[in-house]
Design an enzyme around this catalytic site. Structure first.
Site, short mmCIF file in Angstrom:
data_model
loop_
_atom_site.label_atom_id
_atom_site.label_comp_id
_atom_site.label_asym_id
_atom_site.label_seq_id
_atom_site.Cartn_x
_atom_site.Cartn_y
_atom_site.Cartn_z
NE ARG A 13 -3.89 -2.16 0.39
CZ ARG A 13 -3.69 -3.42 -0.02
NH1 ARG A 13 -2.61 -3.75 -0.70
NH2 ARG A 13 -4.61 -4.34 0.23
CB SER A 46 -8.46 -1.06 4.76
OG SER A 46 -8.89 -2.32 4.33
CD GLU A 70 -5.43 0.81 2.53
OE1 GLU A 70 -5.21 -0.16 3.29
OE2 GLU A 70 -6.20 0.75 1.56
C1 LIG Z 1 -15.39 -0.18 -0.21
C2 LIG Z 1 -13.93 0.07 -0.54
C3 LIG Z 1 -13.08 -1.01 -0.70
C4 LIG Z 1 -11.72 -0.80 -1.02
N1 LIG Z 1 -10.91 -1.88 -1.18
C5 LIG Z 1 -9.61 -1.71 -1.51
C6 LIG Z 1 -8.76 -2.85 -1.72
O1 LIG Z 1 -9.18 -3.99 -1.66
N2 LIG Z 1 -7.47 -2.62 -2.02
C7 LIG Z 1 -6.95 -1.35 -2.14
O2 LIG Z 1 -5.75 -1.24 -2.42
N3 LIG Z 1 -7.72 -0.27 -1.94
C8 LIG Z 1 -9.04 -0.41 -1.64
N4 LIG Z 1 -9.84 0.69 -1.44
C9 LIG Z 1 -9.25 2.02 -1.51
C10 LIG Z 1 -9.40 2.71 -2.88
O3 LIG Z 1 -10.41 2.12 -3.64
C11 LIG Z 1 -8.10 2.65 -3.70
O4 LIG Z 1 -7.05 3.25 -2.98
C12 LIG Z 1 -8.23 3.39 -5.04
O5 LIG Z 1 -7.08 3.19 -5.82
C13 LIG Z 1 -8.47 4.89 -4.87
O6 LIG Z 1 -8.83 5.40 -6.13
P1 LIG Z 1 -9.52 6.80 -6.29
O7 LIG Z 1 -9.55 7.13 -7.75
O8 LIG Z 1 -10.81 6.82 -5.57
O9 LIG Z 1 -8.43 7.73 -5.56
P2 LIG Z 1 -8.71 9.06 -4.72
O10 LIG Z 1 -9.31 8.71 -3.41
O11 LIG Z 1 -9.40 10.05 -5.57
O12 LIG Z 1 -7.21 9.54 -4.46
C14 LIG Z 1 -6.35 8.76 -3.64
C15 LIG Z 1 -4.94 9.35 -3.73
O13 LIG Z 1 -4.44 9.25 -5.06
C16 LIG Z 1 -4.12 10.54 -5.59
N5 LIG Z 1 -4.50 10.50 -7.01
C17 LIG Z 1 -5.68 10.08 -7.52
N6 LIG Z 1 -5.64 10.10 -8.86
C18 LIG Z 1 -4.40 10.56 -9.19
C19 LIG Z 1 -3.75 10.81 -10.44
N7 LIG Z 1 -4.33 10.61 -11.61
N8 LIG Z 1 -2.47 11.29 -10.41
C20 LIG Z 1 -1.84 11.53 -9.23
N9 LIG Z 1 -2.41 11.29 -8.03
C21 LIG Z 1 -3.66 10.81 -8.02
C22 LIG Z 1 -4.94 11.52 -4.76
O14 LIG Z 1 -4.36 12.81 -4.77
C23 LIG Z 1 -4.89 10.84 -3.41
O15 LIG Z 1 -3.64 11.10 -2.80
C24 LIG Z 1 -11.21 0.52 -1.15
C25 LIG Z 1 -12.08 1.61 -0.99
C26 LIG Z 1 -13.44 1.39 -0.70
C27 LIG Z 1 -14.38 2.56 -0.59
#
Ligand SMILES: Cc1cc2nc3c(=O)[nH]c(=O)nc-3n(C[C@H](O)[C@H](O)[C@H](O)COP(=O)(O)OP(=O)(O)OC[C@H]3O[C@@H](n4cnc5c(N)ncnc54)[C@H](O)[C@@H]3O)c2cc1C
Length: 333
Positions: free
Chosen positions: A161, A233, A329
């Site tokens: 992570r 998480s 996380e």
């Molecule tokens: C129900 C649920 C289950 C989940 N299960 C998992 C799992 O099993 N495994 C796991 O690893 N994660 C899990 N997550 C966490 C999440 O889904 C991941 O971390 C996902 O990759 C976040 O994507 P996002 O586009 O929503 O990022 P955001 O929340 O929009 O951003 C997260 C971070 O990434 C940065 N960011 C986003 N896009 C970019 C870009 N294009 N360039 C540079 N920086 C960027 C943001 O600035 C921020 O720091 C879960 C979340 C939920 C709600």
């Protein structure tokens, strides 16, 4: 491009909290990015699906919500393809595309919320697979110099992570696309993870069978963020060395642990949280999810600050009870 001024972030984060930002740019064309970046004053935050971020106050600055689309096969041979995916694609839509086209490697990562561009940030992982296992490179733009870059896997310093984007390059780049190596020879599957192994031991395996099973398990354990605000998480599973593990086990003999190398063990944070009584310790706004205490939930009208206070209470209690410092996380803003 859509520009929202003095806008609510509620529909931009899966915790469903109602903070605001000066500007939110919804950007579909990468060609528009450099103009926005050079004209923006103050802080800049790149946002994908908002599924790993907790807004605890108003964001004074510009939020760029990337929505560029596209999936392109760059090269292929008889065993594999190299595919480039735009940062604004929904991660699970891309997994479905791969499974339908019989390209393997990401089926265990089905149903992870969020966008493709965020996947490298924390090296997303689930059910025994991490992004780094299939990652080739990512392309993007440096926020200060506006220079374009391509970074290979070895440059990204992926670990559990974690990546360079959460450390040296935090808030310094926007990722516009990623390239992944997917397999075409789909006879080798990863079902080592306990639940998958148990549920699929008598099944004829295919990418679709595994993806469907991962989705089934996830739906039984995790809340749907569309009805219950959450970010999955909240904390990472802590890693402790052998001597510390021994000391904690002397007090808590049932503590589960998983060996990760000769001297280090991963401990499920969910166990520590449940053992500390947090299933019963929520309030009307915030709590932990009954099927998975590592997931903090917004019971409807929690503010980001309410959620942060509850998370800090968990951290403090775990430290007092087990001498373990939990690490978030989720990104706290
Ligand atoms: C129900 C649920 C289950 C989940 N299960 C998992 C799992 O099993 N495994 C796991 O690893 N994660 C899990 N997550 C966490 C999440 O889904 C991941 O971390 C996902 O990759 C976040 O994507 P996002 O586009 O929503 O990022 P955001 O929340 O929009 O951003 C997260 C971070 O990434 C940065 N960011 C986003 N896009 C970019 C870009 N294009 N360039 C540079 N920086 C960027 C943001 O600035 C921020 O720091 C879960 C979340 C939920 C709600």
């Amino acid at each position: 491009m859509k520009i929202n001024k003095e806008a609510s972030l509620k529909k931009f984060n899966t915790f469903n909290v109602s903070e605001t930002a000066n500007f939110i740019y919804e950007v579909e064309e990468i060609s528009e990015l450099k103009g926005i970046l050079s004209n923006s004053k103050g802080k800049i935050l790149i946002l994908g699906g908002g599924s790993n971020i907790l807004f605890t106050k108003r964001f004074e600055g510009t939020i760029i919500n990337l929505k560029n689309k596209g999936i392109k096969v760059i090269s292929e041979n008889k065993d594999s393809i190299l595919v480039e995916v735009a940062a604004g694609e929904n991660w699970n839509d891309f997994v479905i595309w791969a499974v339908e086209n019989n390209y393997g490697g990401i089926e265990n990562l089905s149903l992870i919320p969020g966008n493709v561009g965020a996947a490298p940030i924390q090296n997303i992982g689930a059910y025994g697979v991490e992004l780094k296992d299939i990652f080739y490179s990512c392309s993007g733009i440096e926020l200060d110099s506006l220079e374009e870059f391509e970074m290979k896997k070895s440059d990204c310093k992926f670990s559990y992570r974690n990546s360079i984007f959460k450390n040296e390059l935090k808030d310094k780049v926007v990722i516009t696309s990623i390239k992944l190596n997917l397999t075409k020879d789909n006879h080798h599957f990863n079902i080592d993870y306990k639940d998958l192994k148990e549920n699929l031991s008598n099944s004829e395996l295919s990418l679709k069978v595994i993806s469907d099973e991962v989705i089934k398990i996830r739906q039984s354990k995790l809340p749907d963020h569309k009805s219950v605000g959450n970010c999955g998480s909240f904390f990472k599973n802590p890693i402790v060395n052998q001597s510390k593990l021994k000391k904690i086990k002397a007090v808590y003999p049932n503590l589960p642990s998983f060996k990760i190398d000769s001297n280090n063990y991963k401990i499920p944070a969910a166990w520590l949280i449940e053992k500390s009584g947090f299933k019963e310790r929520g309030n009307k706004n915030v709590g932990v999810y009954e099927n998975q205490p590592l997931v903090i939930i917004n019971r409807g009208s929690a503010s980001g600050k309410d959620i942060l206070d509850f998370a800090n209470d968990i951290k403090e209690t775990i430290f007092n009870n087990f001498n373990i410092q939990l690490e978030e996380e989720v990104l706290i803003i």
